[in-house]
Design a protein around this motif. Structure first.
Motif, PDB file in Angstrom:
ATOM      1  N   SER A 205     -14.122   3.714  -0.124  1.00 50.91           N
ATOM      2  CA  SER A 205     -13.212   3.712  -1.278  1.00 50.91           C
ATOM      3  C   SER A 205     -13.828   4.510  -2.420  1.00 50.91           C
TER       4      SER A 205
ATOM      5  N   HIS B 183      -8.575   4.530  -0.818  1.00 51.29           N
ATOM      6  CA  HIS B 183      -9.293   3.902   0.291  1.00 51.29           C
ATOM      7  C   HIS B 183      -9.061   4.699   1.572  1.00 51.29           C
TER       8      HIS B 183
ATOM      9  N   ALA C 203      -9.516   3.876   5.667  1.00 46.41           N
ATOM     10  CA  ALA C 203      -9.865   2.956   6.745  1.00 46.41           C
ATOM     11  C   ALA C 203     -10.175   3.795   7.983  1.00 46.41           C
TER      12      ALA C 203
ATOM     13  N   ASP D 234     -14.367  -2.412  11.277  1.00 45.99           N
ATOM     14  CA  ASP D 234     -13.774  -2.610   9.944  1.00 45.99           C
ATOM     15  C   ASP D 234     -14.430  -1.729   8.890  1.00 45.99           C
TER      16      ASP D 234
ATOM     17  N   GLU E  38      -6.435   5.960   8.035  1.00 47.05           N
ATOM     18  CA  GLU E  38      -5.432   5.559   7.053  1.00 47.05           C
ATOM     19  C   GLU E  38      -5.978   5.811   5.652  1.00 47.05           C
TER      20      GLU E  38
ATOM     21  N   VAL F 173     -14.622   0.833   5.972  1.00 52.53           N
ATOM     22  CA  VAL F 173     -13.723   1.272   4.893  1.00 52.53           C
ATOM     23  C   VAL F 173     -14.544   1.994   3.833  1.00 52.53           C
TER      24      VAL F 173
ATOM     25  N   SER G 282     -18.856  -1.947   6.175  1.00 50.65           N
ATOM     26  CA  SER G 282     -18.647  -1.903   7.623  1.00 50.65           C
ATOM     27  C   SER G 282     -19.286  -3.113   8.258  1.00 50.65           C
TER      28      SER G 282
ATOM     29  N   ARG H 150       0.837  -1.188   0.000  1.00 48.66           N
ATOM     30  CA  ARG H 150       0.000   0.000   0.000  1.00 48.66           C
ATOM     31  C   ARG H 150       0.881   1.250   0.000  1.00 48.66           C
TER      32      ARG H 150
ATOM     33  N   SER I   1     -12.244   2.386  14.772  1.00 43.51           N
ATOM     34  CA  SER I   1     -13.370   1.625  15.325  1.00 43.51           C
ATOM     35  C   SER I   1     -14.287   2.487  16.179  1.00 43.51           C
TER      36      SER I   1
END
Length: 336
Positions: free
Chosen positions: A114, A88, A90, A110, A76, A112, A132, A53, A93
């Motif tokens: 994009s 993307h 991220a 989780d 991120e 994300v 998610s 990445r 939580s």
């Protein structure tokens, strides 16, 4: 063989050096942009330094939005070397997001986002997606999962006249139970809502990433089936509806269900229709489903209902709405 290995190591080192240097430049550029933009703050911006990445890690991010301030402990941002035009994000939580005008604690597993842009189409957004696991607000469960995407596609010959772009939508939303912040009608009790299916939407222009890009207008929608589930009840929506010359809906929508009476009773329990009309409305739906209808031009014939399934047609034509052949009144504006 030894020489080949040494050459591979040298090539790998050269690529890694360029990669790390690129991320360092990205980090400095991002820090400069954040410093110049009063709408966003970040405590630190650092390169990811990961082999698969290219991207940045941001901490203590604060973003000013029209609805209020969003606070994210860490984010991120990255792209894969094989897909340099797809980006993307991220999400952490736990974060604080503006909900109904208030900053509330949001937990998402989780999560994300994009987005892919198309350099050959003036940087139009060619794909956008969100995924998610379970999401909660202020500790109250909101939904069990989300997986949705939109893909820019060729419009096709059936596109509305005003359309300049088309996106295929697809995905699912699982077990939406509400936020626990607002009272739920007793008729809904603890029944969760799920949605799954696909549709094509027609817009007056493609989506663009620029902050000052005006949002395009929706001028049509077509679907072979979107299934809505509420507890043990379900129905499927399909059809083609677009904006007519007068701005009102034109086309046809079809509702497929094995228990129309249960949905009518739910509508009555929610106060949407008088309870005394449930039986009469059920009879009207049964009759409308059995009668032939004239479809507006450009509307494809609907799929046949499954065994035991009722197909209820809603026709929008000449500025009016019809339940099968029965007129109901003016067609709604499109989009509503």
């Amino acid at each position: 063989m030894k020489t080949l290995v040494i050459l591979l190591l040298l090539v790998g080192g050269a690529v890694a050096g360029a990669w790390l240097g690129g991320e360092t430049w990205l980090a400095r550029k991002a820090q400069a942009m954040i410093a110049e933009d009063p709408r966003i703050e970040a405590a630190s911006v650092t390169p990811l330094r990961e082999i698969d990445r290219i991207g940045l890690g941001l901490t203590a991010v604060e973003i000013a939005t029209p609805a209020g301030e969003a606070v994210l402990p860490a984010v991120e941002l990255w792209a894969a070397p094989t897909s340099p035009t797809q980006f993307h994000a991220a999400l952490p939580s736990t974060m604080t997001l503006p909900v109904m005008g208030r900053p509330l604690a949001v937990a998402a597993a989780d999560a994300v986002l994009s987005m892919r842009v198309s350099p050959g189409s003036d940087m139009a957004i060619s794909r956008v997606a969100a995924a998610s696991g379970p999401v909660a607000i202020e500790g109250h469960p909101l939904l069990e999962g989300l997986d949705a995407q939109a893909q820019l596609v060729a419009m096709g010959a059936a596109a509305p006249r005003a359309a300049r772009a088309a996106y295929d939508l697809g995905g699912q939303l699982r077990d939406l139970t509400g936020m626990g912040l607002l009272p739920r009608p007793p008729a809904l009790a603890d029944r969760a809502i799920s949605v799954e299916g696909a549709a094509r939407v027609f817009l007056t222009a493609p989506l663009r990433q620029a902050a000052d890009a005006p949002p395009p207008d929706l001028v049509g929608v077509s679907s072979d089936g979107v299934t809505l589930t509420l507890g043990d009840q379900s129905l499927r929506l399909a059809g083609t509806v677009r904006a007519g010359e007068d701005g009102r809906a034109e086309g046809a929508a079809f509702v497929y269900t094995t228990d129309a009476r249960a949905w009518l009773q739910l509508a009555a329990d929610l106060g949407a229709i008088p309870a005394v009309t449930v039986a009469l409305a059920d009879t009207a739906l049964q009759q409308a489903a059995e009668m032939p209808v004239e479809l507006p031009a450009g509307v494809p014939a609907p799929a046949e209902p499954a065994k035991g399934e009722l197909r209820v047609p809603l026709i929008f034509r000449d500025g009016k709405t019809f339940l099968g052949p029965l007129p109901l009144g003016e067609a709604p504006l499109f989009p509503a």
